[in-house]
Design an enzyme around this catalytic site. Structure first.
Site, mmCIF file in Angstrom:
data_model
loop_
_atom_site.group_PDB
_atom_site.id
_atom_site.type_symbol
_atom_site.label_atom_id
_atom_site.label_comp_id
_atom_site.label_asym_id
_atom_site.label_seq_id
_atom_site.Cartn_x
_atom_site.Cartn_y
_atom_site.Cartn_z
ATOM 1 N N LEU A 154 54.919 45.638 36.523
ATOM 2 C CA LEU A 154 55.446 45.443 35.172
ATOM 3 C C LEU A 154 56.966 45.358 35.192
ATOM 4 C CD1 LEU A 154 52.996 48.096 33.765
ATOM 5 C CD2 LEU A 154 52.887 45.641 33.263
ATOM 6 N N PRO A 155 57.555 44.859 34.101
ATOM 7 C CA PRO A 155 59.015 44.647 34.141
ATOM 8 C C PRO A 155 59.836 45.922 34.353
ATOM 9 C CG PRO A 155 58.029 43.399 32.330
ATOM 10 C CD PRO A 155 56.951 44.287 32.883
ATOM 11 N N THR B 23 59.701 47.938 39.685
ATOM 12 C CA THR B 23 60.936 48.664 40.002
ATOM 13 C C THR B 23 61.372 49.392 38.733
ATOM 14 O OG1 THR B 23 61.601 46.945 41.549
ATOM 15 C CG2 THR B 23 63.312 48.476 40.822
ATOM 16 N N LYS C 29 64.394 51.727 46.701
ATOM 17 C CA LYS C 29 64.419 50.342 46.201
ATOM 18 C C LYS C 29 65.704 50.082 45.403
ATOM 19 C CE LYS C 29 63.207 46.387 44.384
ATOM 20 N NZ LYS C 29 63.306 45.131 45.097
ATOM 21 N N LYS D 215 68.901 45.111 35.203
ATOM 22 C CA LYS D 215 68.130 46.352 35.007
ATOM 23 C C LYS D 215 68.237 47.239 36.246
ATOM 24 C CE LYS D 215 64.107 46.430 36.459
ATOM 25 N NZ LYS D 215 62.738 46.344 36.944
HETATM 26 P P1 NAD Z 1 57.779 39.169 35.201
HETATM 27 O O1 NAD Z 1 58.502 39.425 33.926
HETATM 28 O O2 NAD Z 1 57.651 37.781 35.725
HETATM 29 O O3 NAD Z 1 56.275 39.792 35.107
HETATM 30 C C1 NAD Z 1 55.937 40.954 34.412
HETATM 31 C C2 NAD Z 1 54.585 40.728 33.746
HETATM 32 O O4 NAD Z 1 54.173 41.959 33.111
HETATM 33 C C3 NAD Z 1 54.621 39.658 32.659
HETATM 34 O O5 NAD Z 1 53.623 38.684 32.926
HETATM 35 C C4 NAD Z 1 54.332 40.437 31.366
HETATM 36 O O6 NAD Z 1 53.599 39.690 30.387
HETATM 37 C C5 NAD Z 1 53.514 41.606 31.909
HETATM 38 N N1 NAD Z 1 53.469 42.761 31.014
HETATM 39 C C6 NAD Z 1 54.476 43.351 30.332
HETATM 40 N N2 NAD Z 1 54.039 44.404 29.623
HETATM 41 C C7 NAD Z 1 52.703 44.485 29.853
HETATM 42 C C8 NAD Z 1 51.676 45.365 29.398
HETATM 43 N N3 NAD Z 1 51.932 46.372 28.565
HETATM 44 N N4 NAD Z 1 50.419 45.162 29.858
HETATM 45 C C9 NAD Z 1 50.143 44.133 30.703
HETATM 46 N N5 NAD Z 1 51.072 43.274 31.158
HETATM 47 C C10 NAD Z 1 52.335 43.434 30.734
HETATM 48 O O7 NAD Z 1 58.488 40.104 36.283
HETATM 49 P P2 NAD Z 1 58.389 40.003 37.897
HETATM 50 O O8 NAD Z 1 59.479 39.155 38.408
HETATM 51 O O9 NAD Z 1 56.965 39.736 38.282
HETATM 52 O O10 NAD Z 1 58.775 41.521 38.270
HETATM 53 C C11 NAD Z 1 57.879 42.621 38.077
HETATM 54 C C12 NAD Z 1 58.526 43.863 38.671
HETATM 55 O O11 NAD Z 1 58.782 43.649 40.064
HETATM 56 C C13 NAD Z 1 59.884 44.210 38.032
HETATM 57 O O12 NAD Z 1 59.992 45.602 37.917
HETATM 58 C C14 NAD Z 1 60.889 43.645 39.015
HETATM 59 O O13 NAD Z 1 62.123 44.339 38.969
HETATM 60 C C15 NAD Z 1 60.158 43.855 40.340
HETATM 61 N N6 NAD Z 1 60.523 42.926 41.420
HETATM 62 C C16 NAD Z 1 60.647 41.584 41.191
HETATM 63 C C17 NAD Z 1 61.007 40.750 42.253
HETATM 64 C C18 NAD Z 1 61.164 39.240 42.047
HETATM 65 O O14 NAD Z 1 61.697 38.588 42.969
HETATM 66 N N7 NAD Z 1 60.742 38.684 40.934
HETATM 67 C C19 NAD Z 1 61.208 41.266 43.539
HETATM 68 C C20 NAD Z 1 61.041 42.639 43.745
HETATM 69 C C21 NAD Z 1 60.688 43.457 42.669
#
Ligand code: NAD
Length: 302
Positions: A66-67, A102, A177, A252
């Protein structure tokens, strides 16, 4: 019998991670508040659930991606005053819980404490490696939790990752992280700055990148995520800065670094500067673009 995994949060990272669990032969039940994200996984063999409750029904493991902390808190503990709508009220006894978002270590510890109250095992297991790592199944997982929970996590995470580290007790995965991403942001700002300086002084960014890759400036950003368009074919910079890793998520993570620094009274001058650079960049409308678009902040207006 194949594991049944509920996967919650199917964004840039969660989608490809769920796909790799399917490829590994797991039964995967998926849920996202964005129903289209869940539907897209159906053709890969996932069961798209209509609710969190349906997704976790019969699952032996739940993974969340999740975000931010507020979303993790809401999914696990339910919206304020509605614990019956949280994961803890829905899962069967013995369900193993993995959060790979994260988030701040305090929320991770709080969720771990609630898990212990429910006699459930929980680990924080944030990842490094970006979308490319999620797609290739080569993510690095940084796990916080007990020794036994770590061993249990490893068995699942090896389907989606390559390197799986035990950082320490609950919350330690998140702390490690946060340190990593502070360094990544500093490296990204440094790469943008050095490449732009070279371009402004007549250098070809591809040639300069090749030189730095074989010199002491070498780093992950230059190797895999060059922020200058056209240098690396597959980097977000060469695809209009499509994420990837959104600038708002980097801001964030840097905020989490600043919170940790305040708590521990630690000096983080480079991280603080990087956080401010991202705050400026995002304020100009770049929140949803890849974090390597910071390069444009350095570029001279044509
Ligand atoms: P994203 O915003 O693309 O995906 C998050 C998903 O969570 C979305 O599809 C959203 O609709 C869903 N969501 C939000 N609230 C929800 C709920 N209550 N129930 C169900 N689904 C819900 O973000 P991302 O890039 O996939 O990143 C996710 C996490 O991973 C973050 O914490 C980010 O910091 C971490 N991260 C991302 C990357 C990257 O390269 N994108 C790398 C390492 C870590």
């Amino acid at each position: 019998m194949a594991a049944t995994i509920a996967f919650i949060g199917l964004g840039n990272m969660g989608g490809p991670m769920a796909r790799n669990l399917l490829k590994a032969g797991c039964k995967v039940q998926v849920f996202d508040i964005n129903t289209e994200a869940a539907r897209q996984l159906e053709s890969d063999g996932a069961v798209a659930a209509r609710s969190l409750k349906d997704a976790v029904a019969g699952a032996d493991t739940v993974m969340t991606m999740l975000p931010a902390g507020q979303h993790v808190r809401q999914v696990y503990l339910g919206p304020k005053g509605r614990p019956e709508d949280g994961l803890f009220a829905m899962v069967s006894p013995g369900t193993f819980l993995i959060d790979s978002s994260t988030i701040d270590p305090a929320t991770a510890k709080e969720v771990a404490d609630h898990a212990a109250d429910h006699q459930l095992e929980f680990v924080d297991a944030p990842v490094s490696g970006g979308v490319a790592g999620a797609e290739a199944g080569t993510l690095t997982f940084i796990v916080g939790g007990t020794d036994s929970a770590f061993r249990q996590a490893e068995a699942v995470l090896r389907h989606v990752g390559k390197n799986i580290f035990h950082a320490g007790p609950a919350g330690a995965g998140q702390m490690a992280k946060i340190c990593n991403n502070l360094m990544l942001a500093v490296q990204m700002a440094g790469a943008c700055e050095a490449l732009n300086l070279g371009i402004e002084n007549g250098l070809d960014p591809k040639v300069l990148s090749d030189i730095m890759l074989q010199s002491s400036g070498r780093n992950w950003v230059l190797e895999l995520y060059n922020p200058c368009p056209g240098v690396l074919e597959n980097a977000p910079a060469s695809k209009g800065y499509q994420p990837g890793f959104m600038s708002k998520l980097m801001l964030k993570d840097l905020g989490l670094g600043m919170d940790a620094a305040l708590l521990s009274q630690t000096a983080v001058p480079m991280g603080s500067l990087a956080r401010n650079l991202y705050a400026l960049h995002n304020a100009k409308g770049n929140e949803l673009r890849d974090f390597s678009s910071l390069f444009e902040l350095y570029q001279r207006q044509q």
